[in-house]
Design a protein around this motif. Structure first.
Motif, PDB file in Angstrom:
ATOM      1  N   ALA A  31       0.582  -1.564  -0.143  1.00 35.42           N
ATOM      2  CA  ALA A  31      -0.014   0.811  -0.214  1.00 35.42           C
ATOM      3  C   ALA A  31       0.998   0.634   0.131  1.00 35.42           C
ATOM      4  N   ASP A  32       1.487   1.305   0.338  1.00 38.78           N
ATOM      5  CA  ASP A  32       2.667   2.795   0.786  1.00 38.78           C
ATOM      6  C   ASP A  32       3.461   2.288  -0.942  1.00 38.78           C
ATOM      7  N   LEU A  33       3.924   1.387  -1.424  1.00 37.85           N
ATOM      8  CA  LEU A  33       4.506   1.690  -2.651  1.00 37.85           C
ATOM      9  C   LEU A  33       3.120   1.438  -3.736  1.00 37.85           C
ATOM     10  N   LYS A  34       2.182   1.496  -3.228  1.00 31.74           N
ATOM     11  CA  LYS A  34       0.837   1.983  -4.296  1.00 31.74           C
ATOM     12  C   LYS A  34       1.026   0.913  -5.051  1.00 31.74           C
ATOM     13  N   LEU A  35       1.564  -0.745  -5.005  1.00 36.12           N
ATOM     14  CA  LEU A  35       1.796  -1.674  -5.111  1.00 36.12           C
ATOM     15  C   LEU A  35       0.263  -3.100  -5.771  1.00 36.12           C
ATOM     16  N   LEU A  36      -0.423  -2.149  -4.435  1.00 35.52           N
ATOM     17  CA  LEU A  36      -1.497  -3.572  -4.431  1.00 35.52           C
ATOM     18  C   LEU A  36      -2.110  -4.232  -5.565  1.00 35.52           C
ATOM     19  N   ASN A  37      -2.383  -3.041  -6.271  1.00 35.49           N
ATOM     20  CA  ASN A  37      -3.134  -4.321  -8.178  1.00 35.49           C
ATOM     21  C   ASN A  37      -1.854  -4.181  -8.485  1.00 35.49           C
ATOM     22  N   THR A  38      -0.933  -5.056  -8.238  1.00 34.99           N
ATOM     23  CA  THR A  38       0.572  -5.309  -9.637  1.00 34.99           C
ATOM     24  C   THR A  38      -0.002  -6.928  -9.594  1.00 34.99           C
ATOM     25  N   GLU A  39       0.883  -6.700 -10.480  1.00 39.24           N
ATOM     26  CA  GLU A  39       1.368  -8.441 -10.677  1.00 39.24           C
ATOM     27  C   GLU A  39       2.008  -8.743  -9.224  1.00 39.24           C
ATOM     28  N   ILE A  40       3.451  -7.987  -9.024  1.00 39.67           N
ATOM     29  CA  ILE A  40       4.015  -8.166  -8.051  1.00 39.67           C
ATOM     30  C   ILE A  40       3.409  -8.683  -6.748  1.00 39.67           C
ATOM     31  N   GLY A  41       2.031  -7.597  -5.906  1.00 47.54           N
ATOM     32  CA  GLY A  41       1.339  -7.392  -5.343  1.00 47.54           C
ATOM     33  C   GLY A  41       0.668  -8.327  -5.284  1.00 47.54           C
ATOM     34  N   ASP A  42      -0.029  -9.285  -5.907  1.00 52.95           N
ATOM     35  CA  ASP A  42      -0.994 -10.181  -6.247  1.00 52.95           C
ATOM     36  C   ASP A  42      -0.316 -11.206  -6.020  1.00 52.95           C
ATOM     37  N   ILE A  43       1.756 -12.177  -6.518  1.00 50.29           N
ATOM     38  CA  ILE A  43       2.234 -12.967  -5.781  1.00 50.29           C
ATOM     39  C   ILE A  43       1.993 -12.565  -4.458  1.00 50.29           C
ATOM     40  N   ALA A  44       3.021 -11.817  -4.138  1.00 46.64           N
ATOM     41  CA  ALA A  44       3.179 -11.062  -2.852  1.00 46.64           C
ATOM     42  C   ALA A  44       2.430 -11.857  -1.015  1.00 46.64           C
ATOM     43  N   LEU A  45       0.957 -10.984  -2.098  1.00 51.39           N
ATOM     44  CA  LEU A  45       0.160 -11.211  -1.270  1.00 51.39           C
ATOM     45  C   LEU A  45       0.170 -12.395  -0.906  1.00 51.39           C
ATOM     46  N   THR A  75      11.997  -0.565   1.464  1.00 54.74           N
ATOM     47  CA  THR A  75      10.679  -0.130   0.711  1.00 54.74           C
ATOM     48  C   THR A  75      11.512   0.718  -0.310  1.00 54.74           C
ATOM     49  N   PRO A  76      12.752   1.696  -0.347  1.00 49.66           N
ATOM     50  CA  PRO A  76      13.061   2.592  -0.904  1.00 49.66           C
ATOM     51  C   PRO A  76      13.909   1.654  -2.465  1.00 49.66           C
ATOM     52  N   ILE A  77      14.046   0.388  -2.214  1.00 46.78           N
ATOM     53  CA  ILE A  77      14.956   0.091  -3.415  1.00 46.78           C
ATOM     54  C   ILE A  77      13.759  -0.575  -4.083  1.00 46.78           C
ATOM     55  N   VAL A  78      12.707  -1.141  -3.422  1.00 52.62           N
ATOM     56  CA  VAL A  78      11.777  -1.279  -4.452  1.00 52.62           C
ATOM     57  C   VAL A  78      10.902  -0.490  -5.486  1.00 52.62           C
ATOM     58  N   LYS A  79      11.097   0.596  -4.882  1.00 50.94           N
ATOM     59  CA  LYS A  79      10.531   1.327  -5.177  1.00 50.94           C
ATOM     60  C   LYS A  79      11.375   2.086  -6.528  1.00 50.94           C
ATOM     61  N   PHE A  80      12.472   1.903  -6.023  1.00 55.28           N
ATOM     62  CA  PHE A  80      13.850   1.851  -7.374  1.00 55.28           C
ATOM     63  C   PHE A  80      13.564   0.968  -8.340  1.00 55.28           C
ATOM     64  N   LEU A  81      13.524  -0.578  -8.056  1.00 59.18           N
ATOM     65  CA  LEU A  81      13.829  -0.979  -9.110  1.00 59.18           C
ATOM     66  C   LEU A  81      12.081  -2.152  -9.750  1.00 59.18           C
ATOM     67  N   TYR A  82      10.497  -1.414  -8.746  1.00 58.75           N
ATOM     68  CA  TYR A  82       9.786  -2.015  -9.083  1.00 58.75           C
ATOM     69  C   TYR A  82       8.917  -0.601 -10.189  1.00 58.75           C
ATOM     70  N   ASP A  83       7.837  -0.939 -11.322  1.00 60.19           N
ATOM     71  CA  ASP A  83       7.497   0.137 -12.113  1.00 60.19           C
ATOM     72  C   ASP A  83       6.839  -0.239 -12.474  1.00 60.19           C
ATOM     73  N   PRO A  84       5.323  -0.401 -11.597  1.00 53.80           N
ATOM     74  CA  PRO A  84       4.241  -0.880 -13.029  1.00 53.80           C
ATOM     75  C   PRO A  84       3.618  -0.411 -14.202  1.00 53.80           C
ATOM     76  N   SER A  85       4.378   0.500 -14.009  1.00 54.09           N
ATOM     77  CA  SER A  85       3.020   1.600 -15.269  1.00 54.09           C
ATOM     78  C   SER A  85       4.245   1.207 -16.981  1.00 54.09           C
TER      79      SER A  85
END
Length: 751
Positions: free
Chosen positions: A125-139, A366-376
């Motif tokens: 939620a902090d990274l705004k990745l809940l709706n992404t493919e990575i978010g689905d797998i991680a959850l 958190t900052p490392i994931v934010k740098f590596l993954y951009d769902p857009s």
């Protein structure tokens, strides 16, 4: 995550290590008389927090977890346990460790190897990745990991409690625990389901029901302690039994979230971090704990990365982001560590070492994931533009509409009918019902398509069913001309645009239609919702197709297209630019509908008048096509208005009020002429552009509907508009309706 890191830091500073060394401050901040009161409130806050974790977990997801989730969840627990245990055994051979230190270090190994769906959901939620493919797998994987950890902790606690006695207390505790779980599932959950059924659709749940759930919660915590288990075990299990989502789950989270996060949790952190003693730390123990924690974290990352990269061929950056998300620590690990300290499993020295490690590991992820993954990147890197202007007339046109409530349904169906679906020009229409995620941790994407093996029975308690029935009826009336596919997306508004854009890219949609955030009521008043406005702005920036914002007013929202035949007068205001061309291309498709009259109003400057623009620019070419194809149909019309400045253009726009049921306008105009001078200074809705804003502004008397169209930008480039980045004007915020989703609908499988 900054706020969550600061909370224990504040408790550490107020503890005996720094400020607590002063006897005067200690006397006033932590007097002995209030010690037990603060302790009780802190434990109560921890209980409420864990209850909310259970409420947000959708237990039914466990039945839909795929092999990938189970494999990643199990491996991400076993590999860090094995790796860190091996390191600890090697350290034991090299260093001299007493029994107490070994006991503490094995507990720390377990704490840093555990996972939690709540911790992962908070990071996503902090990274705004809940709706992404990575978010689905991680959850999904963290849910498997978290459930296994909870069972292991329960078994270890039961064994420890029984070891204090010489009789057969272990068997008695096990039987009592099973009876408690069965009672929660077979008695308390049916009672709560009855409460949900007794609550009218769209109405808030009764306060007496909320109080009854609170009493059940306290009873479960008491019984859990009574049978020898930790009070948090009964709390979490009861929370998982609460029906998630509205009306009960969302009502509980609405009432408790603010109180728990703003009062109880800070007090819990203050009290528990007060046990941190800096002077107990020595370099030897600190380095040992750092080594164990780092190896456990690397084990989580390696275990998570191994299976997806080898068997599912995921990109390295994606699997590394997934590994970092699965290795993230948070409040759950902090509670595990505090519980181990209270049970004397971890001594105060190693507790201080582990607390520092927990804080810096949490801040580093958190900052490392934010740098590596951009769902857009997945939908902005498309190689082909999808617009109505570039689509051919002999192929199926794909459109998508977003709906927030059933009040949007009539106008969307009317707009679909005006798009002229026919045998020669069929339409595939995707309907996405958007629901705010509340009362649960995991987003859902539900496919409402009927299967060959079963029918979709009506679900009278579902708010979505009214929308589904309306579009199904329209599809049946136009079975050879249009195909309607319906979906429901339950996600936070902050990340909902990612879900929509991914669906647009997957379905190859040419035009995305979204409702305006402001809704006019029949008595002339209006309501607005700031989250919907922010969502529309995100879509204008990133959507991989053209976007149309529909402002619902007049006959378009009042006429029922399922029971009557309507005739519509449509106006098209054309000035210049690609957005105006996209709107005109859509109007030209409407022009072939026998019940629609199109009037194209072209606004021109004097210097451009009387010039043949047919072969000089795309604007003139498209207008020439309109004259050739549509003017010969006598009900359509074409007008030219010559204006010299913005005042004259405003007068022309104002003269259109009361003439049309729907007006199509382009959003952006690149001209720097006098026609747009001063517009940006008083625009009330920058996302509508100057013409759209003029038609729907507070001082406008226009009572028809407006469709503001923005053509898709160049592929691979996200559109940046400084006007969209400006602050949203604060209006009276509409309470977003939260609905319950049918349980009998097809849900996207969790990987």
């Amino acid at each position: 995550m900054v706020k969550k890191i600061v909370l224990p830091n504040g408790g550490m500073m107020l503890g005996p290590s720094i400020i607590g060394q002063s006897e005067l401050l200690k006397k006033w901040l932590f007097p002995p008389k209030t010690f037990y009161i603060c302790q009780t409130i802190a434990y109560f806050g921890c209980m409420m927090f864990n209850f909310l974790i259970g409420v947000r977990i959708d237990v039914t997801i466990m039945t839909r977890l795929g092999k990938k989730a189970w494999a990643i969840g199990i491996v991400s627990l076993l590999i860090p346990l094995i790796m860190s245990s091996i390191i600890l055994i090697l350290l034991r051979l090299v260093l001299t460790l007493d029994q107490t230190s070994l006991k503490s270090l094995f507990a720390i190994v377990f704490v840093f190897s555990t996972g939690s769906v709540h911790t992962t959901a908070v990071h996503l939620a902090d990274l705004k990745l809940l709706n992404t493919e990575i978010g689905d797998i991680a959850l999904s994987a963290s849910m498997v990991n978290g459930i296994i950890c909870l069972l292991l902790i329960t078994a270890i606690n039961t064994q420890k409690q029984s070891s204090l006695k010489k009789d057969k207390s272990y068997n008695w505790m096990t039987v009592s625990f099973v009876v408690m779980v069965v009672f929660i599932i077979c008695v308390l959950r049916p009672i709560m389901l009855w409460m949900v059924r007794k609550t009218p659709e769209g109405k808030p749940i009764k306060e007496s029901y909320i109080m009854s759930v609170f009493l059940m919660l306290l009873g479960c915590a008491f019984v859990s302690e009574l049978i020898g288990e930790h009070y948090l075990v009964g709390t979490v299990i009861f929370g998982m039994a609460v029906p998630d989502g509205p009306p009960l789950g969302s009502a509980l989270t609405d009432r408790l979230d603010t109180m728990v996060s703003a009062f109880y949790l800070p007090l819990y952190f203050l009290y528990m971090a007060n046990k941190f003693k800096l002077f107990l730390i020595d370099a030897r123990s600190f380095l040992i704990v750092q080594a164990i924690a780092i190896i456990a974290t690397l084990g989580k990352i390696a275990g998570t990365m191994m299976l997806p990269s080898i068997f599912w061929k995921m990109p390295v950056s994606d699997v590394l982001s997934l590994g970092l998300l699965m290795s993230a620590n948070g409040l759950t690990q902090f509670i595990y560590l505090q519980t181990a300290l209270n049970h004397k499993t971890v001594n105060e020295k190693y507790y201080a070492d582990a607390l520092i490690t927990l804080i810096w590991l949490t801040g580093a992820t958190t900052p490392i994931v934010k740098f590596l993954y951009d769902p857009s990147k997945k939908y902005l890197s498309l190689n082909r533009r999808r617009t109505i202007e570039q689509s051919t007339s002999d192929t199926e046109l794909s459109l998508m509409a977003c709906i927030h409530s059933q009040e949007n349904t009539p106008s969307i169906i009317n707009l679909l009918e005006m798009s002229n679906p026919s045998l020669e020009n069929p339409i595939c229409f995707y309907v996405l019902h958007l629901i705010q995620l509340r009362g649960r941790s995991t987003p859902l994407f539900i496919d409402h398509q009927p299967t060959c093996n079963r029918e979709n029975p009506p679900h009278s308690a579902s708010y979505s069913q009214h929308i589904i029935n309306a579009f199904r009826s329209y599809e049946q009336q136009n079975s050879n001309n249009v195909v309607v596919k319906l979906f429901t997306s339950i996600s936070p508004y902050e990340t909902m645009h990612n879900e929509i854009c991914m669906q647009v890219a997957e379905k190859r949609v040419c035009l995305l239609i979204v409702p305006f955030h402001r809704r006019w009521i029949t008595d002339g008043s209006s309501e607005s919702a700031a989250p919907i406005r922010a969502l529309n702005r995100h879509l204008l920036r990133t959507a991989p197709c053209s976007v149309g914002i529909l402002i619902e007013r007049g006959t378009l929202s009042r006429n029922n297209p399922l029971t009557s035949v309507s005739f519509f007068s449509v106006g098209m205001v054309f000035i210049e630019g690609e957005d105006d061309r996209e709107a005109l291309a859509y109007a030209m498709r409407m022009a072939h509908h026998p019940n629609i009259r199109i009037t194209l109003v072209r606004i021109m400057e004097p210097r451009k008048n009387n010039k043949n623009l047919r072969y000089r620019d795309p604007d003139g070419d498209l207008i020439h096509r309109f004259k050739v194809e549509c003017i010969q149909i006598k009900r359509h019309d074409y007008k030219e208005e010559i204006v010299r400045d913005s005042v004259e253009m405003v007068n022309v726009i104002r003269s259109l009020e009361g003439c049309f049921d729907l007006i199509l306008v382009g959003r952006r105009h690149t001209s720097e002429s006098n026609l747009f001078s001063g517009f940006s200074e008083w625009n009330e809705y920058p996302e509508l552009g100057p013409i759209g804003d003029m038609l729907v502004a507070s001082d406008s008397t226009f009572n028809g509907s407006v469709l503001v169209v923005q053509q898709q930008k160049k592929s691979g480039v996200g559109y940046h508009d400084l006007r969209l980045d400006s602050g949203i004007i604060k209006t009276k915020q509409e309470t977003v309706t939260i609905v319950e989703v049918p349980c009998d609908r097809k849900v996207r499988p969790i990987i």
